[in-house]
Scaffold this motif. Structure first.
Motif, PDB file in Angstrom:
ATOM      1  N   LEU A 369       0.806  -1.222   0.000  1.00 53.26           N
ATOM      2  CA  LEU A 369       0.000   0.000   0.000  1.00 53.26           C
ATOM      3  C   LEU A 369       0.839   1.272   0.000  1.00 53.26           C
ATOM      4  CD1 LEU A 369      -2.962  -0.853   2.393  1.00 53.26           C
ATOM      5  CD2 LEU A 369      -2.916  -0.842  -0.088  1.00 53.26           C
ATOM      6  N   ARG A 370       2.041   1.229   0.538  1.00 55.91           N
ATOM      7  CA  ARG A 370       2.887   2.408   0.546  1.00 55.91           C
ATOM      8  C   ARG A 370       4.048   2.207  -0.412  1.00 55.91           C
ATOM      9  NH1 ARG A 370       2.239   6.091   4.640  1.00 55.91           N
ATOM     10  NH2 ARG A 370       3.645   7.303   3.325  1.00 55.91           N
ATOM     11  N   GLU A 371       4.969   3.154  -0.423  1.00 55.68           N
ATOM     12  CA  GLU A 371       6.091   3.090  -1.364  1.00 55.68           C
ATOM     13  C   GLU A 371       6.963   1.868  -1.122  1.00 55.68           C
ATOM     14  OE1 GLU A 371       8.475   6.569  -2.095  1.00 55.68           O
ATOM     15  OE2 GLU A 371       6.914   7.846  -1.248  1.00 55.68           O
ATOM     16  N   ILE A 372       7.368   1.218  -2.216  1.00 54.31           N
ATOM     17  CA  ILE A 372       8.395   0.191  -2.148  1.00 54.31           C
ATOM     18  C   ILE A 372       9.520   0.641  -3.061  1.00 54.31           C
ATOM     19  CG2 ILE A 372       7.214  -1.208  -3.900  1.00 54.31           C
ATOM     20  CD1 ILE A 372       8.811  -3.211  -1.384  1.00 54.31           C
ATOM     21  N   ASN A 373      10.722   0.646  -2.541  1.00 50.14           N
ATOM     22  CA  ASN A 373      11.832   1.274  -3.233  1.00 50.14           C
ATOM     23  C   ASN A 373      13.064   0.390  -3.143  1.00 50.14           C
ATOM     24  OD1 ASN A 373      13.216   3.372  -4.586  1.00 50.14           O
ATOM     25  ND2 ASN A 373      12.131   4.920  -3.374  1.00 50.14           N
ATOM     26  N   LEU A 374      14.160   0.870  -3.615  1.00 50.28           N
ATOM     27  CA  LEU A 374      15.466   0.266  -3.387  1.00 50.28           C
ATOM     28  C   LEU A 374      16.292   1.242  -2.563  1.00 50.28           C
ATOM     29  CD1 LEU A 374      16.342  -1.220  -6.900  1.00 50.28           C
ATOM     30  CD2 LEU A 374      15.322  -2.390  -4.941  1.00 50.28           C
ATOM     31  N   SER A 375      17.069   0.715  -1.646  1.00 49.04           N
ATOM     32  CA  SER A 375      17.863   1.587  -0.807  1.00 49.04           C
ATOM     33  C   SER A 375      18.930   2.293  -1.636  1.00 49.04           C
ATOM     34  CB  SER A 375      18.533   0.777   0.313  1.00 49.04           C
ATOM     35  OG  SER A 375      19.452  -0.142  -0.242  1.00 49.04           O
ATOM     36  N   ASN A 405       5.821   6.674  -9.284  1.00 46.98           N
ATOM     37  CA  ASN A 405       5.964   7.994  -9.916  1.00 46.98           C
ATOM     38  C   ASN A 405       6.976   8.003 -11.059  1.00 46.98           C
ATOM     39  OD1 ASN A 405       8.366   7.747  -8.566  1.00 46.98           O
ATOM     40  ND2 ASN A 405       8.031   9.489  -7.177  1.00 46.98           N
ATOM     41  N   GLY A 406       7.383   6.811 -11.502  1.00 44.16           N
ATOM     42  CA  GLY A 406       8.330   6.763 -12.612  1.00 44.16           C
ATOM     43  C   GLY A 406       9.779   6.885 -12.195  1.00 44.16           C
ATOM     44  N   ASP A 407      10.045   7.023 -10.910  1.00 46.23           N
ATOM     45  CA  ASP A 407      11.408   7.117 -10.410  1.00 46.23           C
ATOM     46  C   ASP A 407      12.196   5.863 -10.812  1.00 46.23           C
ATOM     47  OD1 ASP A 407      13.381   8.322  -8.280  1.00 46.23           O
ATOM     48  OD2 ASP A 407      13.176   6.202  -7.784  1.00 46.23           O
ATOM     49  N   GLU A 408      13.477   6.032 -11.054  1.00 47.02           N
ATOM     50  CA  GLU A 408      14.313   4.927 -11.543  1.00 47.02           C
ATOM     51  C   GLU A 408      14.352   3.757 -10.567  1.00 47.02           C
ATOM     52  OE1 GLU A 408      18.960   4.114 -12.841  1.00 47.02           O
ATOM     53  OE2 GLU A 408      18.189   6.177 -12.755  1.00 47.02           O
ATOM     54  N   LYS A 409      14.444   4.054  -9.274  1.00 49.54           N
ATOM     55  CA  LYS A 409      14.487   3.002  -8.270  1.00 49.54           C
ATOM     56  C   LYS A 409      13.166   2.233  -8.225  1.00 49.54           C
ATOM     57  CE  LYS A 409      18.597   3.704  -6.268  1.00 49.54           C
ATOM     58  NZ  LYS A 409      19.652   2.662  -6.172  1.00 49.54           N
ATOM     59  N   SER A 430      -0.339   1.546  -9.131  1.00 47.24           N
ATOM     60  CA  SER A 430      -1.126   2.745  -8.848  1.00 47.24           C
ATOM     61  C   SER A 430      -0.226   3.969  -8.961  1.00 47.24           C
ATOM     62  CB  SER A 430      -1.730   2.662  -7.437  1.00 47.24           C
ATOM     63  OG  SER A 430      -2.477   3.806  -7.141  1.00 47.24           O
ATOM     64  N   LEU A 431      -0.569   4.849  -9.894  1.00 46.42           N
ATOM     65  CA  LEU A 431       0.261   6.020 -10.153  1.00 46.42           C
ATOM     66  C   LEU A 431       0.051   7.071  -9.073  1.00 46.42           C
ATOM     67  CD1 LEU A 431      -0.236   6.407 -14.011  1.00 46.42           C
ATOM     68  CD2 LEU A 431       1.543   5.159 -12.808  1.00 46.42           C
ATOM     69  N   GLU A 432       1.146   7.645  -8.617  1.00 47.91           N
ATOM     70  CA  GLU A 432       1.078   8.720  -7.631  1.00 47.91           C
ATOM     71  C   GLU A 432       0.689  10.009  -8.334  1.00 47.91           C
ATOM     72  OE1 GLU A 432       4.758  10.185  -5.785  1.00 47.91           O
ATOM     73  OE2 GLU A 432       3.894   9.493  -3.907  1.00 47.91           O
ATOM     74  N   ASN A 433      -0.184  10.788  -7.714  1.00 45.21           N
ATOM     75  CA  ASN A 433      -0.632  12.034  -8.335  1.00 45.21           C
ATOM     76  C   ASN A 433       0.400  13.135  -8.114  1.00 45.21           C
ATOM     77  OD1 ASN A 433      -2.342  13.990  -9.555  1.00 45.21           O
ATOM     78  ND2 ASN A 433      -2.883  14.702  -7.497  1.00 45.21           N
ATOM     79  N   LEU A 434       1.167  13.405  -9.144  1.00 43.58           N
ATOM     80  CA  LEU A 434       2.155  14.484  -9.075  1.00 43.58           C
ATOM     81  C   LEU A 434       1.899  15.523 -10.163  1.00 43.58           C
ATOM     82  CD1 LEU A 434       5.381  12.393  -8.446  1.00 43.58           C
ATOM     83  CD2 LEU A 434       4.084  13.718  -6.791  1.00 43.58           C
ATOM     84  N   GLY A 435       0.653  15.604 -10.560  1.00 44.95           N
ATOM     85  CA  GLY A 435       0.322  16.543 -11.630  1.00 44.95           C
ATOM     86  C   GLY A 435       0.930  16.138 -12.960  1.00 44.95           C
ATOM     87  N   TRP A 436       0.998  14.836 -13.189  1.00 44.25           N
ATOM     88  CA  TRP A 436       1.604  14.351 -14.430  1.00 44.25           C
ATOM     89  C   TRP A 436       0.897  14.926 -15.645  1.00 44.25           C
ATOM     90  CZ3 TRP A 436       3.088   8.480 -14.329  1.00 44.25           C
ATOM     91  CH2 TRP A 436       4.027   8.275 -13.305  1.00 44.25           C
ATOM     92  N   GLU A 439       2.609  13.764 -21.486  1.00 45.61           N
ATOM     93  CA  GLU A 439       3.926  13.318 -21.931  1.00 45.61           C
ATOM     94  C   GLU A 439       4.575  12.389 -20.897  1.00 45.61           C
ATOM     95  OE1 GLU A 439       8.278  15.232 -23.165  1.00 45.61           O
ATOM     96  OE2 GLU A 439       6.521  16.536 -22.928  1.00 45.61           O
ATOM     97  N   LYS A 440       4.449  12.754 -19.614  1.00 41.07           N
ATOM     98  CA  LYS A 440       5.020  11.930 -18.549  1.00 41.07           C
ATOM     99  C   LYS A 440       4.313  10.579 -18.460  1.00 41.07           C
ATOM    100  CE  LYS A 440       6.781  15.570 -15.485  1.00 41.07           C
ATOM    101  NZ  LYS A 440       6.696  16.166 -14.137  1.00 41.07           N
ATOM    102  N   GLN A 441       3.011  10.593 -18.634  1.00 42.10           N
ATOM    103  CA  GLN A 441       2.258   9.349 -18.573  1.00 42.10           C
ATOM    104  C   GLN A 441       2.657   8.410 -19.709  1.00 42.10           C
ATOM    105  OE1 GLN A 441      -1.971   9.684 -17.930  1.00 42.10           O
ATOM    106  NE2 GLN A 441      -1.738  11.614 -16.838  1.00 42.10           N
ATOM    107  N   LEU A 442       2.802   8.964 -20.902  1.00 43.48           N
ATOM    108  CA  LEU A 442       3.190   8.148 -22.057  1.00 43.48           C
ATOM    109  C   LEU A 442       4.591   7.574 -21.866  1.00 43.48           C
ATOM    110  CD1 LEU A 442       1.798  10.335 -24.997  1.00 43.48           C
ATOM    111  CD2 LEU A 442       0.894   8.154 -24.151  1.00 43.48           C
ATOM    112  N   LYS A 443       5.490   8.362 -21.291  1.00 45.08           N
ATOM    113  CA  LYS A 443       6.852   7.898 -21.042  1.00 45.08           C
ATOM    114  C   LYS A 443       6.850   6.747 -20.039  1.00 45.08           C
ATOM    115  CE  LYS A 443      11.405   9.430 -19.446  1.00 45.08           C
ATOM    116  NZ  LYS A 443      12.196  10.570 -18.915  1.00 45.08           N
ATOM    117  N   ALA A 444       6.041   6.887 -18.970  1.00 51.15           N
ATOM    118  CA  ALA A 444       5.950   5.833 -17.956  1.00 51.15           C
ATOM    119  C   ALA A 444       5.397   4.554 -18.562  1.00 51.15           C
ATOM    120  CB  ALA A 444       5.074   6.298 -16.793  1.00 51.15           C
TER     121      ALA A 444
END
Length: 477
Positions: A369-375, A405-409, A430-436, A439-444
């Protein structure tokens, strides 16, 4: 009934409406309804407003005296400016004028101060009227508080909610023969024998909630409820115990189906449950925990091994790190098909998370439910999830990841899931709402579509909330 004020009958207005007329001229049809239906209608009104209907007509003068639901709330917005004395006298008046009819639901929220006997008189009156649902919230005590003895042997009571920030003095005679729902909040228990008696004489109880309660100086408490289906415990407050070791709470529930715990493991909870346990939800906070908390968390999880659906806060993982030797000795959850991780952000390359995932060999659905990332220290994706959790090789079919949010990690996390879960059928992102923008959506979308998948049948599903249309959007890549 004993009260401390003079009781008077409701005063009539000088100008009285005709029995078959009201302000809108529509009461002729309403007035023809049977009294039973009229009382049912009045039961949906706040008690103060229901009493006010006595001014409508002579027929309505005492209808309110037999409404099934009574709600006395000194803290409600409508009563903020009312003096406490007026509130207390109002409760006295309503209960004294009331007829002998049954009270279905009785709600009382007020300050006690020096009026403990008066408050107990009201509760006793509700019991004498065969109350079925009782909701009591009391504040501002002086010392211990004793609820009326008749309450603890009430045969008609089916639901009891107590919120009392005080030390509760229990009677020697306790038997709630028909009580099905019990909620106790902010109460401090002081007598080990009587506390255990309270939680053993509940033959019909199905739902129990203990929120913000303190076991005081008690060392061991046994909760044995034969028909209990749902149990929720919350204890985030440090206990005021003299020995500083907390209390060992033994919970025996042969029919327990759902268990929730939220707290800092200041007390030890030992569950003795059967394979009927369907769902468990465990939450904690990584801060202010200790090695002792980690050991208690490990014991609790071991007792929950028969569960089928498990919800863990990510802080549970972080707490277990405080005693690393426990991670290699985690229980195996052979029945769990659904696992949900919530709370604070979590790193996929966390060793504790890897050890926990090893314990779910038949896991089919994983929801984060929350962010999952790489350290930040993670450099090699190939070494993540190694050794591979068994479920990734056989059973895991569905994964949901939030806050993408499309972040590399974060993209690397999705890449790892797709590459290593060979039975995967669907990954929901589930995409985070960052005012995408578009163009950003298509890239993702392009980045995700280009990821290789170990399972040829795996679909990637994107979900997001469109704030311009207030609609939930979903596309399959």
């Amino acid at each position: 009934m004993e009260t401390t004020c003079v009781i008077q009958k409701p005063q009539k207005k000088k100008q009285k409406l005709n029995e078959e007329e009201d302000i809108d001229g529509n009461s002729k049809s309403l007035g023809n309804l049977p009294e039973e239906i009229l009382r049912h209608i009045l039961s949906f009104l706040p008690t103060k407003d229901a009493v006010g209907t006595s001014l409508v007509s002579k027929r309505w003068e005492y209808l309110w005296a037999s409404i099934p639901n009574l709600d006395f709330d000194m803290y409600s917005p409508a009563k903020k400016k009312r003096k406490r004395t007026l509130f207390m006298n109002f409760v006295d008046r309503v209960l004294c004028v009331r007829d002998s009819s049954v009270i279905n639901r009785f709600t009382l929220c007020c300050d006690v101060l020096h009026d403990a006997s008066r408050v107990n008189t009201w509760i006793s009156a509700a019991v004498r009227h065969n109350v079925q649902m009782l909701d009591i919230k009391l504040d501002k005590f002086k010392g211990e508080f004793s609820l009326p003895y008749v309450l603890f042997t009430c045969k008609t009571l089916k639901s009891l909610h107590l919120c009392m920030p005080c030390m509760l003095k229990l009677p020697t005679a306790i038997c709630f023969s028909n009580l099905k729902i019990l909620t106790i909040k902010n109460v401090t228990f002081s007598d080990e024998c009587l506390t255990e008696k309270l939680f053993s004489d509940l033959p019909a109880l199905e739902e129990l909630q203990l929120h913000g309660c303190s076991w005081g100086d008690l060392k061991v408490v046994r909760i044995s409820v034969p028909n209990l289906h749902f149990l929720s415990v919350k204890d985030f407050e440090r206990p005021d115990s003299r020995n500083g070791k907390g209390c060992q709470v033994r919970i025996v529930g042969a029919r327990l189906e759902e268990f929730h715990y939220g707290g800092l493991m200041f007390n030890e909870y030992r569950l003795f449950v059967s394979f009927k346990l369907k769902k468990a939800k465990i939450g904690t906070r990584a801060k202010n925990t200790s090695e002792q908390s980690a050991h208690r968390m490990h014991k609790l999880l071991t007792r929950l091994s028969p569960v089928q659906f498990l919800i863990l806060s990510s802080d549970v993982v972080k707490v277990l790190i405080n005693a690393e030797e426990l991670l290699t000795n985690m229980p195996t959850f052979n029945n769990v098909k659904d696992l949900e991780l919530n709370g604070t952000p979590l790193d996929l390359d966390c060793e504790a998370l890897l050890e926990i995932l090893q314990c779910f060999p038949r896991l089919e659905n994983l929801k984060i439910l929350r962010e999952i990332n790489l350290s930040s220290s993670c450099e090699e994706d190939e070494r993540i999830l190694c050794p591979m959790p068994p479920c990734f090789l056989s059973h895991l079919k569905w994964i949901k990841v939030n806050c993408y949010n499309g972040d590399e990690k974060k993209l690397s996390v999705i890449k790892i899931f797709l590459k290593k879960a060979i039975a995967l059928e669907e990954v929901v992102i589930s995409l985070e709402n960052l005012g995408w923008n578009l163009e950003k959506q298509l890239k993702a979308c392009k980045q995700l579509m280009e990821l290789s998948r170990a399972s040829q049948n795996c679909k990637i599903v994107l979900e997001w909330h469109d704030y311009s249309t207030e609609k939930e959007c979903r596309i399959v890549l």
